[in-house]
Motif scaffolding. Structure first.
Motif, PDB file in Angstrom:
ATOM      1  N   ARG A   2       0.831  -1.191   0.000  1.00  0.00           N
ATOM      2  CA  ARG A   2       0.000   0.000   0.000  1.00  0.00           C
ATOM      3  C   ARG A   2       0.875   1.256   0.000  1.00  0.00           C
ATOM      4  N   ILE A   3       0.274   2.389  -0.374  1.00  0.00           N
ATOM      5  CA  ILE A   3       1.019   3.653  -0.453  1.00  0.00           C
ATOM      6  C   ILE A   3       1.668   3.979   0.894  1.00  0.00           C
ATOM      7  N   ARG A   4       0.924   3.723   1.965  1.00  0.00           N
ATOM      8  CA  ARG A   4       1.460   3.974   3.307  1.00  0.00           C
ATOM      9  C   ARG A   4       2.761   3.194   3.535  1.00  0.00           C
ATOM     10  N   GLU A   5       2.752   1.923   3.103  1.00  0.00           N
ATOM     11  CA  GLU A   5       3.938   1.074   3.292  1.00  0.00           C
ATOM     12  C   GLU A   5       5.092   1.524   2.390  1.00  0.00           C
ATOM     13  N   ALA A   6       4.732   1.980   1.203  1.00  0.00           N
ATOM     14  CA  ALA A   6       5.775   2.459   0.276  1.00  0.00           C
ATOM     15  C   ALA A   6       6.485   3.672   0.876  1.00  0.00           C
ATOM     16  N   LEU A   7       5.716   4.555   1.471  1.00  0.00           N
ATOM     17  CA  LEU A   7       6.329   5.753   2.065  1.00  0.00           C
ATOM     18  C   LEU A   7       7.182   5.374   3.285  1.00  0.00           C
ATOM     19  N   ALA A   8       6.723   4.361   4.017  1.00  0.00           N
ATOM     20  CA  ALA A   8       7.504   3.906   5.183  1.00  0.00           C
ATOM     21  C   ALA A   8       8.822   3.279   4.730  1.00  0.00           C
ATOM     22  N   ALA A   9       8.828   2.659   3.543  1.00  0.00           N
ATOM     23  CA  ALA A   9      10.061   2.032   3.028  1.00  0.00           C
ATOM     24  C   ALA A   9      11.135   3.090   2.809  1.00  0.00           C
ATOM     25  N   GLY A  10      10.722   4.274   2.377  1.00  0.00           N
ATOM     26  CA  GLY A  10      11.684   5.371   2.201  1.00  0.00           C
ATOM     27  C   GLY A  10      12.336   5.730   3.518  1.00  0.00           C
ATOM     28  N   ARG A  11      11.517   5.815   4.558  1.00  0.00           N
ATOM     29  CA  ARG A  11      12.045   6.170   5.882  1.00  0.00           C
ATOM     30  C   ARG A  11      13.087   5.140   6.329  1.00  0.00           C
ATOM     31  N   GLU A  12      12.759   3.862   6.094  1.00  0.00           N
ATOM     32  CA  GLU A  12      13.695   2.809   6.515  1.00  0.00           C
ATOM     33  C   GLU A  12      15.043   2.903   5.809  1.00  0.00           C
ATOM     34  N   LEU A  13      15.019   3.386   4.548  1.00  0.00           N
ATOM     35  CA  LEU A  13      16.284   3.510   3.796  1.00  0.00           C
ATOM     36  C   LEU A  13      16.991   4.831   4.078  1.00  0.00           C
ATOM     37  N   THR A  20      10.933  10.981  -0.866  1.00  0.00           N
ATOM     38  CA  THR A  20      10.175   9.727  -1.012  1.00  0.00           C
ATOM     39  C   THR A  20       8.810  10.012  -1.633  1.00  0.00           C
ATOM     40  N   GLN A  21       8.144  11.039  -1.132  1.00  0.00           N
ATOM     41  CA  GLN A  21       6.821  11.394  -1.670  1.00  0.00           C
ATOM     42  C   GLN A  21       6.932  11.798  -3.144  1.00  0.00           C
ATOM     43  N   LEU A  22       7.963  12.588  -3.467  1.00  0.00           N
ATOM     44  CA  LEU A  22       8.112  13.054  -4.851  1.00  0.00           C
ATOM     45  C   LEU A  22       8.412  11.886  -5.799  1.00  0.00           C
ATOM     46  N   LEU A  28       3.592   7.396  -9.993  1.00  0.00           N
ATOM     47  CA  LEU A  28       2.137   7.249 -10.137  1.00  0.00           C
ATOM     48  C   LEU A  28       1.533   8.352 -11.003  1.00  0.00           C
ATOM     49  N   GLN A  29       2.388   9.349 -11.377  1.00  0.00           N
ATOM     50  CA  GLN A  29       1.881  10.507 -12.122  1.00  0.00           C
ATOM     51  C   GLN A  29       0.713  11.163 -11.382  1.00  0.00           C
ATOM     52  N   ARG A  30       0.924  11.339 -10.080  1.00  0.00           N
ATOM     53  CA  ARG A  30      -0.060  11.998  -9.212  1.00  0.00           C
ATOM     54  C   ARG A  30       0.632  13.092  -8.417  1.00  0.00           C
ATOM     55  N   THR A  31      -0.154  13.935  -7.739  1.00  0.00           N
ATOM     56  CA  THR A  31       0.440  14.953  -6.867  1.00  0.00           C
ATOM     57  C   THR A  31       0.709  14.357  -5.484  1.00  0.00           C
ATOM     58  N   ARG A  32       1.539  15.053  -4.705  1.00  0.00           N
ATOM     59  CA  ARG A  32       1.796  14.616  -3.330  1.00  0.00           C
ATOM     60  C   ARG A  32       0.505  14.644  -2.525  1.00  0.00           C
ATOM     61  N   ALA A  33      -0.339  15.638  -2.760  1.00  0.00           N
ATOM     62  CA  ALA A  33      -1.599  15.745  -2.018  1.00  0.00           C
ATOM     63  C   ALA A  33      -2.463  14.508  -2.270  1.00  0.00           C
ATOM     64  N   TRP A  34      -2.490  14.052  -3.528  1.00  0.00           N
ATOM     65  CA  TRP A  34      -3.266  12.863  -3.864  1.00  0.00           C
ATOM     66  C   TRP A  34      -2.755  11.651  -3.082  1.00  0.00           C
ATOM     67  N   LEU A  35      -1.410  11.512  -3.045  1.00  0.00           N
ATOM     68  CA  LEU A  35      -0.800  10.384  -2.322  1.00  0.00           C
ATOM     69  C   LEU A  35      -1.276  10.321  -0.883  1.00  0.00           C
ATOM     70  N   GLY A  52      10.678   0.927  -5.803  1.00  0.00           N
ATOM     71  CA  GLY A  52      11.737   0.365  -4.952  1.00  0.00           C
ATOM     72  C   GLY A  52      13.116   0.642  -5.544  1.00  0.00           C
ATOM     73  N   ALA A  53      13.231   0.505  -6.873  1.00  0.00           N
ATOM     74  CA  ALA A  53      14.515   0.772  -7.536  1.00  0.00           C
ATOM     75  C   ALA A  53      14.862   2.262  -7.439  1.00  0.00           C
ATOM     76  N   ASP A  54      13.859   3.120  -7.603  1.00  0.00           N
ATOM     77  CA  ASP A  54      14.083   4.575  -7.478  1.00  0.00           C
ATOM     78  C   ASP A  54      14.599   4.919  -6.075  1.00  0.00           C
ATOM     79  N   LEU A  55      13.947   4.324  -5.071  1.00  0.00           N
ATOM     80  CA  LEU A  55      14.338   4.603  -3.674  1.00  0.00           C
ATOM     81  C   LEU A  55      15.778   4.178  -3.414  1.00  0.00           C
ATOM     82  N   ALA A  56      16.141   3.008  -3.959  1.00  0.00           N
ATOM     83  CA  ALA A  56      17.503   2.503  -3.745  1.00  0.00           C
ATOM     84  C   ALA A  56      18.510   3.468  -4.374  1.00  0.00           C
ATOM     85  N   ARG A  57      18.200   4.004  -5.571  1.00  0.00           N
ATOM     86  CA  ARG A  57      19.127   4.950  -6.210  1.00  0.00           C
ATOM     87  C   ARG A  57      19.236   6.231  -5.385  1.00  0.00           C
TER      88      ARG A  57
END
Ligand code: SAM
Ligand code: GLN
Length: 271
Positions: A2-13, A20-22, A28-35, A52-57
């Motif tokens: 879920r989006i919540r978990e994806a954002l938490a993955a950024g924090r862990e890294l 992470t939000q950007l 997703l081609q969405r705004t941060r507010a939408w997320l 996940g690959a973006d976050l790792a980079r």
């Protein structure tokens, strides 16, 4: 995921929350507010994998602008690749100074030396459509990025390949701008900037070589009364002032960046 978990993955890294939000908003081609309003939504597995690959980079220090392929500069959306320096907000000070010297609707010949993504040249042309803008770079790969930005933004800039003044023999300009490489070759900050082209960041040695070459050649390429405006390191203002005064420039002054460091120095060639 879920989006919540994806954002938490950024924090862990250890990736910055905003970054992470950007990154996820970009995928997703969405705004941060939408997320933030949809944090219970599930991500499609391919999107989750790409994110996940973006976050790792990003966690490895790759600039956000290279991952999303875009950076805003002086109100323009510029595409950027690892062939060009990511344009910095500090460089907008140089553009604003140039715009003060260029009356709207008045033709003038303007030159941007070492254009990279085209940031300075395109911002000036966008704000002052009546001026003719020439932009150079020694890197053909950078010029290709700059030319693509010009085309996408429908801004006319004449791009020329070559080292500093070498491709411009016999031409004279009313205003010359440059944000050249100015970091010393052994500067402790260079390793943190390793994802950007080294030749965009440092001329090696004490960091002043590119500035010296630009100032030395400028009097022969400016019209009388023409201006040269240069970006430089926070501790180079005195050296650049001395170079300009030594080359015969007058009205030599320094301006500060958004972080209040002396960042740009310019002068006028006497009439
Ligand atoms: N003007 C862009 C900006 O402000 O974002 C890029 C500035 S980057 C600090 C310096 C640029 O100068 C790079 O694009 C680099 O390729 C170019 N450069 C380095 N050596 C050069 C040379 N000898 N002649 C022309 N351009 C050079
Ligand atoms: N201002 C950039 C930085 O410190 C360097 C750009 C340059 O060398 N012109 O990251």
């Amino acid at each position: 995921m879920r989006i919540r978990e994806a954002l938490a993955a950024g924090r862990e890294l250890g990736v910055d929350r905003l970054d992470t939000q950007l990154l996820l908003a970009h995928r997703l081609q969405r705004t941060r507010a939408w997320l933030l309003a949809h944090d219970d939504d599930a991500l499609e597995p391919p999107v989750a994998a790409q994110f996940g690959a973006d976050l790792a980079r990003r966690a490895a220090g790759v600039p956000l602008a290279y991952i999303v392929g875009e950076r805003e500069f002086h109100g323009l959306a510029l595409q950027v690749t690892p062939a060009v320096l990511v344009p910095r907000p500090d460089t907008e000070v140089l553009v604003d100074w140039a715009l003060e010297l260029l009356p709207p609707e008045q033709p003038a010949q303007v030159l941007d030396l070492g254009t990279g993504s085209g940031a300075i040249a395109l911002a000036v042309k966008h704000a002052r459509p009546a001026v003719t803008v020439v932009a150079t770079d020694v890197s053909e790969a950078a010029l290709a990025v700059a030319a693509a930005n010009a085309k996408r933004l429908a801004l006319e800039v004449d791009f020329v390949a070559g080292a500093w003044w070498q491709p411009l023999a016999g031409r004279r300009f009313d205003l010359v701008l440059s944000n050249p490489p100015y970091i010393a070759g052994d500067d402790e900050h260079l390793p943190a900037l390793r994802h950007e082209p080294r030749g965009a960041l440092t001329p090696e040695g004490d960091g002043l070589d590119a500035l010296r070459q630009i100032v030395a050649g400028a009097p022969a390429q400016l019209v009388p009364g023409g201006w040269l405006l240069l970006e430089h390191g926070y501790d180079q203002a005195e050296a650049v002032q001395a170079l300009l005064l030594g080359a015969g420039f007058t009205a030599v002054t320094t301006r500060h960046d958004l972080g209040t460091q002396p960042r740009c120095t310019g002068g006028c060639l006497p009439r």
